[in-house]
Design a protein around this motif. Structure first.
Motif, mmCIF file in Angstrom:
data_model
loop_
_atom_site.group_PDB
_atom_site.id
_atom_site.type_symbol
_atom_site.label_atom_id
_atom_site.label_comp_id
_atom_site.label_asym_id
_atom_site.label_seq_id
_atom_site.Cartn_x
_atom_site.Cartn_y
_atom_site.Cartn_z
ATOM 1 N N LYS A 118 -7.958 6.849 -3.838
ATOM 2 C CA LYS A 118 -9.352 6.960 -3.389
ATOM 3 C C LYS A 118 -9.856 8.372 -3.635
ATOM 4 N N LEU A 119 -11.166 8.540 -3.536
ATOM 5 C CA LEU A 119 -11.817 9.842 -3.653
ATOM 6 C C LEU A 119 -12.800 9.969 -2.508
ATOM 7 N N GLU A 120 -12.628 11.003 -1.683
ATOM 8 C CA GLU A 120 -13.506 11.228 -0.536
ATOM 9 C C GLU A 120 -14.020 12.660 -0.558
ATOM 10 N N GLN A 121 -15.164 12.851 0.093
ATOM 11 C CA GLN A 121 -15.763 14.175 0.182
ATOM 12 C C GLN A 121 -15.888 14.572 1.645
ATOM 13 N N PHE A 122 -15.400 15.767 1.973
ATOM 14 C CA PHE A 122 -15.532 16.337 3.312
ATOM 15 C C PHE A 122 -16.202 17.691 3.176
ATOM 16 N N GLY A 123 -17.522 17.716 3.301
ATOM 17 C CA GLY A 123 -18.260 18.958 3.114
ATOM 18 C C GLY A 123 -18.183 19.408 1.669
ATOM 19 N N ASP A 124 -17.673 20.624 1.456
ATOM 20 C CA ASP A 124 -17.543 21.155 0.101
ATOM 21 C C ASP A 124 -16.180 20.851 -0.515
ATOM 22 N N THR A 125 -15.353 20.128 0.190
ATOM 23 C CA THR A 125 -14.006 19.826 -0.285
ATOM 24 C C THR A 125 -13.893 18.358 -0.650
ATOM 25 N N TYR A 126 -13.277 18.100 -1.790
ATOM 26 C CA TYR A 126 -13.019 16.730 -2.223
ATOM 27 C C TYR A 126 -11.543 16.414 -2.025
ATOM 28 N N PHE A 127 -11.289 15.171 -1.701
ATOM 29 C CA PHE A 127 -9.928 14.719 -1.403
ATOM 30 C C PHE A 127 -9.612 13.530 -2.310
ATOM 31 N N LEU A 128 -8.706 13.744 -3.263
ATOM 32 C CA LEU A 128 -8.337 12.725 -4.237
ATOM 33 C C LEU A 128 -6.906 12.261 -3.951
ATOM 34 N N VAL A 129 -6.746 10.961 -3.783
ATOM 35 C CA VAL A 129 -5.436 10.371 -3.497
ATOM 36 C C VAL A 129 -4.980 9.576 -4.712
ATOM 37 N N LEU A 130 -3.777 9.859 -5.176
ATOM 38 C CA LEU A 130 -3.174 9.139 -6.294
ATOM 39 C C LEU A 130 -1.840 8.568 -5.839
ATOM 40 N N ARG A 131 -1.512 7.395 -6.344
ATOM 41 C CA ARG A 131 -0.184 6.827 -6.088
ATOM 42 C C ARG A 131 0.657 6.969 -7.346
ATOM 43 N N THR A 132 1.821 7.560 -7.196
ATOM 44 C CA THR A 132 2.705 7.779 -8.323
ATOM 45 C C THR A 132 3.631 6.570 -8.511
ATOM 46 N N ALA A 133 4.176 6.460 -9.691
ATOM 47 C CA ALA A 133 5.127 5.381 -9.998
ATOM 48 C C ALA A 133 6.253 5.953 -10.836
ATOM 49 N N ARG A 134 7.459 5.514 -10.521
ATOM 50 C CA ARG A 134 8.651 5.975 -11.246
ATOM 51 C C ARG A 134 9.551 4.784 -11.534
ATOM 52 N N TYR A 135 10.011 4.689 -12.783
ATOM 53 C CA TYR A 135 10.909 3.595 -13.162
ATOM 54 C C TYR A 135 12.325 3.918 -12.704
ATOM 55 N N VAL A 136 12.945 2.977 -12.029
ATOM 56 C CA VAL A 136 14.307 3.154 -11.513
ATOM 57 C C VAL A 136 15.278 2.494 -12.484
ATOM 58 N N GLU A 137 16.177 3.282 -13.041
ATOM 59 C CA GLU A 137 17.155 2.739 -13.981
ATOM 60 C C GLU A 137 18.124 1.800 -13.261
ATOM 61 N N HIS A 138 18.513 0.717 -13.948
ATOM 62 C CA HIS A 138 19.443 -0.254 -13.379
ATOM 63 C C HIS A 138 20.218 -0.916 -14.513
ATOM 64 N N SER A 139 21.454 -1.284 -14.207
ATOM 65 C CA SER A 139 22.320 -1.867 -15.236
ATOM 66 C C SER A 139 21.950 -3.311 -15.541
ATOM 67 N N GLU A 140 21.530 -4.053 -14.518
ATOM 68 C CA GLU A 140 21.136 -5.439 -14.704
ATOM 69 C C GLU A 140 20.101 -5.824 -13.662
ATOM 70 N N LEU A 141 19.378 -6.889 -13.957
ATOM 71 C CA LEU A 141 18.348 -7.369 -13.043
ATOM 72 C C LEU A 141 18.960 -8.361 -12.074
ATOM 73 N N THR A 142 18.844 -8.073 -10.797
ATOM 74 C CA THR A 142 19.335 -8.971 -9.757
ATOM 75 C C THR A 142 18.218 -9.210 -8.753
ATOM 76 N N GLU A 143 18.529 -10.027 -7.746
ATOM 77 C CA GLU A 143 17.521 -10.302 -6.724
ATOM 78 C C GLU A 143 17.274 -9.113 -5.809
ATOM 79 N N ASN A 144 18.092 -8.038 -5.941
ATOM 80 C CA ASN A 144 17.925 -6.844 -5.108
ATOM 81 C C ASN A 144 17.599 -5.593 -5.919
#
Length: 376
Positions: A118-144
């Motif tokens: 999101k992007l919000e404004q509080f007076g003269d200050t802006y507040f930008l929120v970003l969600r990061t994403a990181r790929y998790v290495e794994h040997s095989e795909l399982t249900e967990n």
């Protein structure tokens, strides 16, 4: 009193001046009311990763506290502070909020880090929120298997400062700062140049994660249509849950970027708006990829469910075929078990062998008929 953790001893008057607002912010954020100042990078508890003063796009030498850095930036014409934090505590964030005049709601979000983009404004200050994403290495795909790990980067953009608050392991900003310090022309544009660079890094990570998720989808697709074995439904469902988590990080960012790139936005410098448009293009590509992955995963899941249904039908046909063969023996046994006085071939010496031969012949004929029809 000892130094404040930043390598500089604060004056006693400054300590007293900051103690009261720290206690006030602690009450708001639920931190301990001990009247202490935020710890610095010399302390193991410090969340301050780096603090620098930039004048005309050039970093000024020296180790800065966030208080002295802001005072120095305000004395210059084209200068700003870039304060980098990693998972700050409520107490540490309270002192920063008092110094930089940050709104308490934005500070609370920066500490808890449970917001969507999101992007919000509080007076003269802006507040930008970003969600990061990181790929998790794994040997095989399982249900967990954990495939995508998300975090947050929250950015306060003011006239003389930019504060980046990172939560989680994704989108490390240390290398980005070093890279930005080689681009004087870009840093001359001020705090919004840093906001662009951080957003660009986060979106580039989206693109990388999307490409790696595509490789996992290829593995799942091959497993589903393999002649032997096959990917389990649980693994497919886990992949779908991870993709949903990725969607929650990517899709909400479209709206803040649309606001930052609009021509009516005069807060962001015109040159930086062009850079933000490039980031927006990359984000649109990733959103389209995620949407296509979701459709593909739905198709894979439906195909796997259809395969399970076909396998169940095949099993039922096999059971029915063997039951049909067994019925012949059961029928003959039922007839001869009635104990009538006059039974066919009851007193004939070869009656029993002939009966067994007839039953075996009928069973063989039925077995061949079922095999020819694909039931066995």
């Amino acid at each position: 009193m000892g130094d404040n953790g930043y390598g500089v001893r604060p004056p006693r008057t400054l300590t007293k001046a900051l103690a009261a607002p720290v206690r006030a912010m602690n009450r708001i954020l639920g931190a301990a009311d001990d009247g202490s100042l935020p710890v610095g990078p010399g302390d193991d508890r410090s969340s301050v990763v780096d603090c620098g003063v930039y004048v005309d796009g050039v970093r000024q030498p020296g180790d800065w506290t966030y208080v002295d850095a802001l005072a120095a930036a305000r004395r210059e014409t084209n200068a700003f502070v870039w304060l980098g934090l990693h998972e700050p505590s409520a107490a540490e964030m309270a002192g920063i909020a008092e110094t930089y005049n940050l709104h308490e709601l934005a500070v609370e979000d920066a500490v808890k880090a449970q917001q969507r983009a999101k992007l919000e404004q509080f007076g003269d200050t802006y507040f930008l929120v970003l969600r990061t994403a990181r790929y998790v290495e794994h040997s095989e795909l399982t249900e967990n298997s954990q495939i995508v790990e998300t975090g947050q980067v929250l950015i306060f953009i003011g006239r003389n400062f930019v504060i980046t608050v990172r939560h989680g392991k994704g989108s490390r900003l240390g290398p980005l700062r070093a890279q930005m310090e080689t681009k004087q022309a870009l840093l001359e544009q001020g705090p919004w140049a840093v906001a662009y660079a951080v957003t660009d890094r986060v979106v580039d990570d989206y693109v990388e994660v999307a490409d790696q998720v595509e490789d996992d989808l290829d593995v799942i697709e091959e497993g589903v249509f393999a002649r032997t074995g096959g990917t389990g439904i649980q693994s497919i469902y886990q992949m779908k849950r991870e993709l949903v988590e990725f969607r929650r990080a990517v899709i909400p960012l479209q709206r803040p970027l649309a606001t930052l790139t609009t021509a009516q936005n005069h807060i962001v410098p015109k040159e930086i708006r062009r850079y933000f448009r490039d980031v927006q293009d990359h984000l649109v590509r990733t959103v389209e990829q995620v949407a296509s992955y979701d459709d593909l995963l739905n198709s894979i899941l439906q195909a796997r469910l259809a395969q399970v249904t076909v396998d169940q039908n095949n099993d039922m046909r096999k059971i029915a075929a063997w039951a049909g063969i067994a019925t012949v023996w059961t029928a003959f046994a039922g007839v001869y078990g009635m104990n009538f006085d006059y039974m066919p071939e009851l007193t004939w010496r070869f009656g029993y062998p002939v009966l067994i031969t007839v039953l075996l012949a009928i069973s063989v004929l039925l077995y061949r008929a079922f095999r020819r029809n694909g039931w066995l």
